[in-house]
Motif scaffolding. Structure first.
Motif, PDB file in Angstrom:
ATOM      1  N   LEU A 144       0.859  -1.181   0.000  1.00  0.00           N
ATOM      2  CA  LEU A 144       0.000   0.000   0.000  1.00  0.00           C
ATOM      3  C   LEU A 144       0.897   1.233   0.000  1.00  0.00           C
ATOM      4  CD1 LEU A 144      -2.385  -1.154   2.863  1.00  0.00           C
ATOM      5  CD2 LEU A 144      -2.936  -1.177   0.437  1.00  0.00           C
ATOM      6  N   GLN A 145       0.332   2.358  -0.375  1.00  0.00           N
ATOM      7  CA  GLN A 145       1.082   3.595  -0.257  1.00  0.00           C
ATOM      8  C   GLN A 145       0.200   4.672   0.356  1.00  0.00           C
ATOM      9  OE1 GLN A 145       2.257   4.487  -4.332  1.00  0.00           O
ATOM     10  NE2 GLN A 145       0.671   6.051  -4.485  1.00  0.00           N
ATOM     11  N   VAL A 146       0.815   5.567   1.129  1.00  0.00           N
ATOM     12  CA  VAL A 146       0.097   6.662   1.760  1.00  0.00           C
ATOM     13  C   VAL A 146       0.848   7.959   1.489  1.00  0.00           C
ATOM     14  CG1 VAL A 146      -0.881   5.223   3.594  1.00  0.00           C
ATOM     15  CG2 VAL A 146       1.301   6.365   3.977  1.00  0.00           C
ATOM     16  N   HIS A 147       0.087   9.059   1.443  1.00  0.00           N
ATOM     17  CA  HIS A 147       0.705  10.375   1.326  1.00  0.00           C
ATOM     18  C   HIS A 147      -0.110  11.376   2.128  1.00  0.00           C
ATOM     19  CE1 HIS A 147      -2.228  10.505  -2.086  1.00  0.00           C
ATOM     20  NE2 HIS A 147      -2.434  11.729  -1.610  1.00  0.00           N
ATOM     21  N   TRP A 148       0.484  12.515   2.391  1.00  0.00           N
ATOM     22  CA  TRP A 148      -0.165  13.567   3.147  1.00  0.00           C
ATOM     23  C   TRP A 148      -1.138  14.287   2.233  1.00  0.00           C
ATOM     24  CZ3 TRP A 148       2.625  18.327   5.769  1.00  0.00           C
ATOM     25  CH2 TRP A 148       1.757  18.861   6.735  1.00  0.00           C
ATOM     26  N   ALA A 149      -2.391  14.381   2.652  1.00  0.00           N
ATOM     27  CA  ALA A 149      -3.427  14.968   1.803  1.00  0.00           C
ATOM     28  C   ALA A 149      -3.122  16.417   1.440  1.00  0.00           C
ATOM     29  CB  ALA A 149      -4.781  14.880   2.503  1.00  0.00           C
ATOM     30  N   LYS A 150      -2.509  17.176   2.357  1.00  0.00           N
ATOM     31  CA  LYS A 150      -2.236  18.594   2.091  1.00  0.00           C
ATOM     32  C   LYS A 150      -1.074  18.790   1.129  1.00  0.00           C
ATOM     33  CE  LYS A 150      -3.938  20.363   6.535  1.00  0.00           C
ATOM     34  NZ  LYS A 150      -3.583  21.133   7.761  1.00  0.00           N
ATOM     35  N   HIS A 151      -0.159  17.836   1.082  1.00  0.00           N
ATOM     36  CA  HIS A 151       1.024  17.996   0.227  1.00  0.00           C
ATOM     37  C   HIS A 151       1.328  16.678  -0.495  1.00  0.00           C
ATOM     38  CE1 HIS A 151       1.863  21.883   2.102  1.00  0.00           C
ATOM     39  NE2 HIS A 151       1.671  21.296   3.288  1.00  0.00           N
ATOM     40  N   PRO A 152       0.470  16.276  -1.427  1.00  0.00           N
ATOM     41  CA  PRO A 152       0.679  14.992  -2.097  1.00  0.00           C
ATOM     42  C   PRO A 152       1.963  14.942  -2.923  1.00  0.00           C
ATOM     43  CG  PRO A 152      -1.059  16.250  -3.173  1.00  0.00           C
ATOM     44  CD  PRO A 152      -0.732  16.964  -1.904  1.00  0.00           C
ATOM     45  N   HIS A 153       2.477  16.120  -3.354  1.00  0.00           N
ATOM     46  CA  HIS A 153       3.674  16.150  -4.194  1.00  0.00           C
ATOM     47  C   HIS A 153       4.957  15.946  -3.394  1.00  0.00           C
ATOM     48  CE1 HIS A 153       2.993  20.208  -2.671  1.00  0.00           C
ATOM     49  NE2 HIS A 153       4.301  20.406  -2.769  1.00  0.00           N
ATOM     50  N   TRP A 154       4.875  15.895  -2.068  1.00  0.00           N
ATOM     51  CA  TRP A 154       6.063  15.704  -1.258  1.00  0.00           C
ATOM     52  C   TRP A 154       6.603  14.273  -1.339  1.00  0.00           C
ATOM     53  CZ3 TRP A 154       5.448  18.669   4.058  1.00  0.00           C
ATOM     54  CH2 TRP A 154       5.475  20.049   3.792  1.00  0.00           C
ATOM     55  N   GLY A 155       5.811  13.360  -1.830  1.00  0.00           N
ATOM     56  CA  GLY A 155       6.241  11.967  -1.912  1.00  0.00           C
ATOM     57  C   GLY A 155       5.253  11.041  -1.219  1.00  0.00           C
ATOM     58  N   HIS A 156       5.628   9.775  -1.075  1.00  0.00           N
ATOM     59  CA  HIS A 156       4.724   8.821  -0.436  1.00  0.00           C
ATOM     60  C   HIS A 156       5.530   7.745   0.298  1.00  0.00           C
ATOM     61  CE1 HIS A 156       5.529   6.837  -4.356  1.00  0.00           C
ATOM     62  NE2 HIS A 156       5.454   5.725  -3.642  1.00  0.00           N
ATOM     63  N   LEU A 157       4.819   7.037   1.162  1.00  0.00           N
ATOM     64  CA  LEU A 157       5.399   5.959   1.960  1.00  0.00           C
ATOM     65  C   LEU A 157       4.705   4.655   1.590  1.00  0.00           C
ATOM     66  CD1 LEU A 157       7.223   5.120   4.450  1.00  0.00           C
ATOM     67  CD2 LEU A 157       5.178   5.510   5.852  1.00  0.00           C
ATOM     68  N   THR A 158       5.478   3.604   1.333  1.00  0.00           N
ATOM     69  CA  THR A 158       4.871   2.300   1.065  1.00  0.00           C
ATOM     70  C   THR A 158       4.811   1.504   2.361  1.00  0.00           C
ATOM     71  OG1 THR A 158       7.005   1.297   0.474  1.00  0.00           O
ATOM     72  CG2 THR A 158       5.673   2.225  -1.319  1.00  0.00           C
ATOM     73  N   LEU A 159       3.769   0.680   2.468  1.00  0.00           N
ATOM     74  CA  LEU A 159       3.555  -0.136   3.660  1.00  0.00           C
ATOM     75  C   LEU A 159       3.166  -1.547   3.244  1.00  0.00           C
ATOM     76  CD1 LEU A 159       1.768   2.814   4.066  1.00  0.00           C
ATOM     77  CD2 LEU A 159       2.185   2.123   6.423  1.00  0.00           C
ATOM     78  N   ARG A 160       3.529  -2.499   4.069  1.00  0.00           N
ATOM     79  CA  ARG A 160       3.184  -3.896   3.809  1.00  0.00           C
ATOM     80  C   ARG A 160       2.153  -4.349   4.845  1.00  0.00           C
ATOM     81  NH1 ARG A 160       5.224  -7.628   0.766  1.00  0.00           N
ATOM     82  NH2 ARG A 160       7.107  -6.379   0.393  1.00  0.00           N
ATOM     83  N   PRO A 161       0.989  -4.861   4.397  1.00  0.00           N
ATOM     84  CA  PRO A 161      -0.035  -5.309   5.360  1.00  0.00           C
ATOM     85  C   PRO A 161       0.334  -6.636   5.999  1.00  0.00           C
ATOM     86  CG  PRO A 161      -0.782  -5.700   3.121  1.00  0.00           C
ATOM     87  CD  PRO A 161       0.530  -4.974   3.004  1.00  0.00           C
ATOM     88  N   GLN A 162       0.024  -6.758   7.263  1.00  0.00           N
ATOM     89  CA  GLN A 162       0.292  -7.985   8.009  1.00  0.00           C
ATOM     90  C   GLN A 162      -0.874  -8.250   8.949  1.00  0.00           C
ATOM     91  OE1 GLN A 162       4.322  -8.644   9.645  1.00  0.00           O
ATOM     92  NE2 GLN A 162       3.334  -8.913  11.633  1.00  0.00           N
ATOM     93  N   VAL A 163      -1.321  -9.488   9.000  1.00  0.00           N
ATOM     94  CA  VAL A 163      -2.452  -9.862   9.848  1.00  0.00           C
ATOM     95  C   VAL A 163      -1.937 -10.192  11.242  1.00  0.00           C
ATOM     96  CG1 VAL A 163      -4.348 -11.489  10.182  1.00  0.00           C
ATOM     97  CG2 VAL A 163      -3.742 -10.728   7.871  1.00  0.00           C
ATOM     98  N   GLU A 164      -2.523  -9.545  12.242  1.00  0.00           N
ATOM     99  CA  GLU A 164      -2.177  -9.822  13.638  1.00  0.00           C
ATOM    100  C   GLU A 164      -3.467  -9.886  14.451  1.00  0.00           C
ATOM    101  OE1 GLU A 164       0.669  -7.159  15.272  1.00  0.00           O
ATOM    102  OE2 GLU A 164       2.192  -7.522  13.716  1.00  0.00           O
ATOM    103  N   ASP A 165      -3.808 -11.068  14.904  1.00  0.00           N
ATOM    104  CA  ASP A 165      -5.020 -11.288  15.696  1.00  0.00           C
ATOM    105  C   ASP A 165      -6.232 -10.789  14.918  1.00  0.00           C
ATOM    106  OD1 ASP A 165      -3.523 -12.401  17.765  1.00  0.00           O
ATOM    107  OD2 ASP A 165      -3.116 -10.440  18.629  1.00  0.00           O
TER     108      ASP A 165
END
Length: 274
Positions: A163-184
């Motif tokens: 997945l990727q997330v970015h800051w709504a106010k400054h989408p052009h600043w870049g983004h962060l990728t995340l990996r989903p993991q199931v826990e409980d």
């Protein structure tokens, strides 16, 4: 054995013959064999909008696929094989914080019953070796869930299981990728890589994982994997209790359930006998 001769000779389960005979008495055009009955019911159900009762609510769904190797030879030998059911646009009920209920629009629900076999004793029943479910929700549902726990953050599937997330106010600043993991009973989104322009950096430690509560799943459903795709999120689950429950439902009741669904476009409750 051909379809037309199914009831001419030996039948492994008298209940099937009785069900077909009863059906012909008030529905003259009802097929005379279990295989033909299953095919006819499938033709009447696929593509239709159905309703089912979940708790005290009616749930709507569109049956998109009902696939199984239905032929009289398989039925006679007791080995049906894999059964695949796909429903689209499912309105799944979920309790809300105020004590009421709302619905989550599920894009697609896929049920796969693996290696289904027919048992004749003590009563005729269908027994799957394993039942898996895949529940697909749209990217909009993902965005809403992430925004609820991290206001100002916009999330989207990024492919490659990320997945990727970015800051709504400054989408052009870049983004962060995340990996989903199931826990409980939650899905934890673990930060992986920070993308700034053409640069890829290891996610700083100050970026905390995002924890998402799961929608309320039916009893006996265990989440095993979360798979981000291009425009949706797919939850992979295993129905740990369903094989045993289905094994207690007489086969004649299963056929009657399908026939009722085809005639009324309503999915009746499928009970068990002790």
């Amino acid at each position: 054995m051909s379809d037309g001769r199914w009831f001419d000779g030996w039948s492994p389960w008298p209940e099937l013959a009785g069900l077909a005979a009863a059906g012909r008495s008030f529905l003259p055009h009802l097929p005379v064999t279990p295989a033909a009955l299953a095919r006819t019911v499938t033709e009447q159900l696929v593509g239709r909008r159905l309703t089912a009762t979940v708790g005290d609510r009616e749930v709507g769904l569109t049956l998109a696929e009902l696939d199984y190797p239905a032929d009289s030879l398989r039925l006679a030998t007791g080995r049906v094989g894999d059964v695949r059911i796909v429903a689209h646009d499912v309105d799944w009920p979920e309790p809300d914080a105020g004590g009421g209920s709302s619905s989550i629009p599920l894009r697609r629900v896929t049920v796969l019953a693996e290696d289904v076999r027919l048992r004749s004793l003590p009563t005729p029943a269908a027994i799957p070796a394993r039942v898996q479910l895949r529940i697909a929700v749209s990217a909009d549902v993902l965005r809403e869930r992430v925004a609820a726990v991290r206001p100002g953050i916009v999330a989207a599937p990024a492919g490659n299981g990320l997945l990727q997330v970015h800051w709504a106010k400054h989408p052009h600043w870049g983004h962060l990728t995340l990996r989903p993991q199931v826990e409980d009973d939650t899905v934890v989104l673990l930060p992986q890589t920070l993308h700034i322009g053409q640069k890829e950096l290891r996610a700083p430690r100050r970026f905390r994982p995002i924890v998402l509560p799961l929608p309320e799943l039916p009893p006996g459903i265990t989440l095993t994997k979360v798979e981000p795709r291009q425009d949706e999120l797919v939850l992979h689950t295993v129905a740990t209790e369903w094989p045993e429950r289905l094994s207690r439902i007489p086969l004649a009741d299963l056929l009657s359930w399908l026939t009722t669904a085809a005639m009324t476009l309503t999915l009746p409750k499928l009970g068990t006998r002790s």
